[in-house]
Design a protein around this motif. Structure first.
Motif, PDB file in Angstrom:
ATOM      1  N   VAL A 286      -6.709  -4.134  -5.496  1.00  0.00           N
ATOM      2  CA  VAL A 286      -5.799  -3.913  -4.371  1.00  0.00           C
ATOM      3  C   VAL A 286      -4.368  -3.898  -4.896  1.00  0.00           C
ATOM      4  O   VAL A 286      -4.032  -4.588  -5.870  1.00  0.00           O
ATOM      5  CB  VAL A 286      -5.999  -4.992  -3.287  1.00  0.00           C
ATOM      6  CG1 VAL A 286      -5.673  -6.374  -3.806  1.00  0.00           C
ATOM      7  CG2 VAL A 286      -5.225  -4.653  -2.022  1.00  0.00           C
ATOM      8  N   ALA A 287      -3.505  -3.109  -4.251  1.00  0.00           N
ATOM      9  CA  ALA A 287      -2.133  -2.926  -4.725  1.00  0.00           C
ATOM     10  C   ALA A 287      -1.356  -4.232  -4.754  1.00  0.00           C
ATOM     11  O   ALA A 287      -0.576  -4.500  -5.671  1.00  0.00           O
ATOM     12  CB  ALA A 287      -1.426  -1.892  -3.859  1.00  0.00           C
ATOM     13  N   SER A 288      -1.547  -5.073  -3.741  1.00  0.00           N
ATOM     14  CA  SER A 288      -0.822  -6.343  -3.665  1.00  0.00           C
ATOM     15  C   SER A 288      -1.749  -7.420  -3.134  1.00  0.00           C
ATOM     16  O   SER A 288      -2.621  -7.157  -2.306  1.00  0.00           O
ATOM     17  CB  SER A 288       0.394  -6.202  -2.739  1.00  0.00           C
ATOM     18  OG  SER A 288       1.086  -7.430  -2.611  1.00  0.00           O
ATOM     19  N   GLY A 289      -1.567  -8.658  -3.599  1.00  0.00           N
ATOM     20  CA  GLY A 289      -2.471  -9.732  -3.205  1.00  0.00           C
ATOM     21  C   GLY A 289      -3.786  -9.622  -3.953  1.00  0.00           C
ATOM     22  O   GLY A 289      -3.868  -9.040  -5.038  1.00  0.00           O
ATOM     23  N   SER A 290      -4.836 -10.151  -3.359  1.00  0.00           N
ATOM     24  CA  SER A 290      -6.139 -10.094  -4.029  1.00  0.00           C
ATOM     25  C   SER A 290      -7.272 -10.059  -3.017  1.00  0.00           C
ATOM     26  O   SER A 290      -7.155 -10.571  -1.901  1.00  0.00           O
ATOM     27  CB  SER A 290      -6.325 -11.301  -4.959  1.00  0.00           C
ATOM     28  OG  SER A 290      -6.375 -12.502  -4.217  1.00  0.00           O
ATOM     29  N   ILE A 291      -8.360  -9.436  -3.439  1.00  0.00           N
ATOM     30  CA  ILE A 291      -9.613  -9.404  -2.678  1.00  0.00           C
ATOM     31  C   ILE A 291     -10.712  -9.735  -3.676  1.00  0.00           C
ATOM     32  O   ILE A 291     -10.855  -9.043  -4.697  1.00  0.00           O
ATOM     33  CB  ILE A 291      -9.871  -8.033  -2.040  1.00  0.00           C
ATOM     34  CG1 ILE A 291      -8.732  -7.648  -1.097  1.00  0.00           C
ATOM     35  CG2 ILE A 291     -11.199  -8.033  -1.290  1.00  0.00           C
ATOM     36  CD1 ILE A 291      -8.824  -6.218  -0.586  1.00  0.00           C
ATOM     37  N   THR A 292     -11.463 -10.783  -3.409  1.00  0.00           N
ATOM     38  CA  THR A 292     -12.488 -11.258  -4.340  1.00  0.00           C
ATOM     39  C   THR A 292     -13.873 -10.920  -3.814  1.00  0.00           C
ATOM     40  O   THR A 292     -14.197 -11.207  -2.658  1.00  0.00           O
ATOM     41  CB  THR A 292     -12.374 -12.778  -4.550  1.00  0.00           C
ATOM     42  OG1 THR A 292     -11.055 -13.095  -5.001  1.00  0.00           O
ATOM     43  CG2 THR A 292     -13.398 -13.257  -5.572  1.00  0.00           C
TER      44      THR A 292
ATOM     45  N   SER B 101      -6.358 -12.986  -0.465  1.00  0.00           N
ATOM     46  CA  SER B 101      -5.046 -13.622  -0.518  1.00  0.00           C
ATOM     47  C   SER B 101      -3.987 -12.561  -0.200  1.00  0.00           C
ATOM     48  O   SER B 101      -3.604 -11.782  -1.083  1.00  0.00           O
ATOM     49  CB  SER B 101      -4.795 -14.227  -1.901  1.00  0.00           C
ATOM     50  OG  SER B 101      -3.499 -14.792  -1.979  1.00  0.00           O
ATOM     51  N   THR B 102      -3.615 -12.482   1.078  1.00  0.00           N
ATOM     52  CA  THR B 102      -2.613 -11.545   1.609  1.00  0.00           C
ATOM     53  C   THR B 102      -2.701 -10.159   0.974  1.00  0.00           C
ATOM     54  O   THR B 102      -1.722  -9.661   0.398  1.00  0.00           O
ATOM     55  CB  THR B 102      -1.186 -12.111   1.433  1.00  0.00           C
ATOM     56  OG1 THR B 102      -0.936 -12.334   0.027  1.00  0.00           O
ATOM     57  CG2 THR B 102      -1.019 -13.407   2.202  1.00  0.00           C
ATOM     58  N   PRO B 103      -3.867  -9.512   1.072  1.00  0.00           N
ATOM     59  CA  PRO B 103      -3.978  -8.176   0.470  1.00  0.00           C
ATOM     60  C   PRO B 103      -3.196  -7.142   1.285  1.00  0.00           C
ATOM     61  O   PRO B 103      -3.100  -7.214   2.504  1.00  0.00           O
ATOM     62  CB  PRO B 103      -5.477  -7.903   0.533  1.00  0.00           C
ATOM     63  CG  PRO B 103      -5.959  -8.698   1.708  1.00  0.00           C
ATOM     64  CD  PRO B 103      -5.115  -9.932   1.724  1.00  0.00           C
ATOM     65  N   SER B 104      -2.638  -6.164   0.578  1.00  0.00           N
ATOM     66  CA  SER B 104      -1.991  -5.032   1.237  1.00  0.00           C
ATOM     67  C   SER B 104      -1.958  -3.865   0.270  1.00  0.00           C
ATOM     68  O   SER B 104      -2.049  -4.040  -0.945  1.00  0.00           O
ATOM     69  CB  SER B 104      -0.569  -5.388   1.689  1.00  0.00           C
ATOM     70  OG  SER B 104       0.250  -5.673   0.573  1.00  0.00           O
ATOM     71  N   GLY B 105      -1.811  -2.683   0.820  1.00  0.00           N
ATOM     72  CA  GLY B 105      -1.745  -1.486  -0.007  1.00  0.00           C
ATOM     73  C   GLY B 105      -3.111  -0.890  -0.295  1.00  0.00           C
ATOM     74  O   GLY B 105      -4.130  -1.279   0.284  1.00  0.00           O
ATOM     75  N   VAL B 106      -3.109   0.056  -1.200  1.00  0.00           N
ATOM     76  CA  VAL B 106      -4.313   0.814  -1.517  1.00  0.00           C
ATOM     77  C   VAL B 106      -5.386  -0.093  -2.113  1.00  0.00           C
ATOM     78  O   VAL B 106      -5.110  -0.937  -2.960  1.00  0.00           O
ATOM     79  CB  VAL B 106      -3.983   1.952  -2.503  1.00  0.00           C
ATOM     80  CG1 VAL B 106      -5.236   2.713  -2.892  1.00  0.00           C
ATOM     81  CG2 VAL B 106      -2.962   2.897  -1.898  1.00  0.00           C
ATOM     82  N   THR B 107      -6.637   0.094  -1.656  1.00  0.00           N
ATOM     83  CA  THR B 107      -7.761  -0.729  -2.114  1.00  0.00           C
ATOM     84  C   THR B 107      -8.844   0.155  -2.718  1.00  0.00           C
ATOM     85  O   THR B 107      -9.178   1.202  -2.159  1.00  0.00           O
ATOM     86  CB  THR B 107      -8.355  -1.538  -0.951  1.00  0.00           C
ATOM     87  OG1 THR B 107      -7.325  -2.286  -0.319  1.00  0.00           O
ATOM     88  CG2 THR B 107      -9.434  -2.486  -1.451  1.00  0.00           C
TER      89      THR B 107
ATOM     90  N   THR C 280      -3.938   5.053   6.855  1.00  0.00           N
ATOM     91  CA  THR C 280      -3.430   3.685   6.850  1.00  0.00           C
ATOM     92  C   THR C 280      -4.298   2.869   5.907  1.00  0.00           C
ATOM     93  O   THR C 280      -5.426   3.238   5.616  1.00  0.00           O
ATOM     94  CB  THR C 280      -3.465   3.067   8.259  1.00  0.00           C
ATOM     95  OG1 THR C 280      -4.822   3.081   8.737  1.00  0.00           O
ATOM     96  CG2 THR C 280      -2.608   3.851   9.220  1.00  0.00           C
ATOM     97  N   GLU C 281      -3.747   1.776   5.436  1.00  0.00           N
ATOM     98  CA  GLU C 281      -4.472   0.977   4.460  1.00  0.00           C
ATOM     99  C   GLU C 281      -5.405  -0.007   5.153  1.00  0.00           C
ATOM    100  O   GLU C 281      -5.045  -0.650   6.130  1.00  0.00           O
ATOM    101  CB  GLU C 281      -3.487   0.240   3.562  1.00  0.00           C
ATOM    102  CG  GLU C 281      -2.475   1.140   2.866  1.00  0.00           C
ATOM    103  CD  GLU C 281      -3.103   2.270   2.085  1.00  0.00           C
ATOM    104  OE1 GLU C 281      -4.291   2.200   1.756  1.00  0.00           O
ATOM    105  OE2 GLU C 281      -2.398   3.249   1.798  1.00  0.00           O
ATOM    106  N   LEU C 282      -6.603  -0.098   4.616  1.00  0.00           N
ATOM    107  CA  LEU C 282      -7.625  -0.968   5.190  1.00  0.00           C
ATOM    108  C   LEU C 282      -7.487  -2.407   4.703  1.00  0.00           C
ATOM    109  O   LEU C 282      -8.049  -3.328   5.304  1.00  0.00           O
ATOM    110  CB  LEU C 282      -9.003  -0.412   4.814  1.00  0.00           C
ATOM    111  CG  LEU C 282     -10.212  -0.865   5.612  1.00  0.00           C
ATOM    112  CD1 LEU C 282     -10.118  -0.384   7.054  1.00  0.00           C
ATOM    113  CD2 LEU C 282     -11.482  -0.322   4.962  1.00  0.00           C
TER     114      LEU C 282
END
Length: 211
Positions: free
Chosen positions: A90-96, A125-131, A189-191
């Motif tokens: 993910v562009a910002s934050g994290s996805i586990t 953790s506060t993900p945002s942007g392209v995933t 829009t970003e998911l």
């Protein structure tokens, strides 16, 4: 013990060489060409030295062509299947990804790769942007213009809020791109901001690799 059975003949220069040998000690059958072993049977299968030609379709490099075609680019030269572990980028934050629910399957036939699986999020953790879903078993191939582009099928469950439009799955050189796409505009829009612990993705896509 049983003796070997040998069939010998002229080697073309007045001498004798083996052409067929049946080994009395282990049952192996060997075929020779002017004394050079080309075919050998064993308890586990057969071994061949050199190429096998059937109407010119099975090539020495290991590939198969059809209808008399001999072009290397047209050879069917690979088959593989297995599993791969998918993760998120993910562009910002994290996805586990949940490591108990991240195994995906693949089958590769020639240059064509099909992947599918189910991936679940264990933490964010506060993900945002392209995933992206990343970790593909083979890299996306390069084609003329956008010839390598492909889209897949995806079902998403348990987002923290509803998607605005249809959730899309496309592939690029980074991985599988997840997008929440409006139905009335090409602007996505970003998911990522809607992904949460427990969100799951069932997906499948077929794409091309370079070799």
């Amino acid at each position: 013990p049983l003796s070997d059975i040998l069939l010998k003949s002229d080697n073309g220069s007045g001498g004798l060489v083996n052409y067929v040998q049946v080994d009395g000690s282990n049952g192996q059958v060997r075929l020779y060409h002017y004394g050079d072993e080309k075919f050998n049977t064993s308890s586990t299968g057969i071994d061949v030295t050199g190429s096998i030609t059937a109407d010119g379709d099975i090539n020495s490099g290991g590939g198969i062509t059809f209808n008399g075609d001999t072009a290397a680019a047209n050879q069917l030269d690979d088959y593989e299947e297995g599993e791969w572990d998918a993760t998120f980028s993910v562009a910002s934050g994290s996805i586990t990804a949940d490591t108990t629910n991240d195994a995906c399957a693949y089958t590769k036939i020639g240059r064509v790769v099909h992947v599918c699986g189910r991936l679940t999020i264990s933490a964010t953790s506060t993900p945002s942007g392209v995933t992206y879903i990343v970790g593909l078993p083979f890299a996306l191939g390069t084609g003329t213009e956008a010839a390598e582009n492909a889209a897949g099928t995806i079902v998403v469950r348990d987002l923290s809020s509803d998607a605005v439009g249809e959730v899309g799955l496309v592939i690029n050189s980074t991985g599988l791109l997840l997008r929440d796409t409006y139905s009335t505009t090409s602007t996505p829009t970003e998911l990522s901001t809607k992904m949460d612990t427990g969100t799951s993705f069932n997906f499948a896509i077929t794409y091309y690799t370079d070799s």
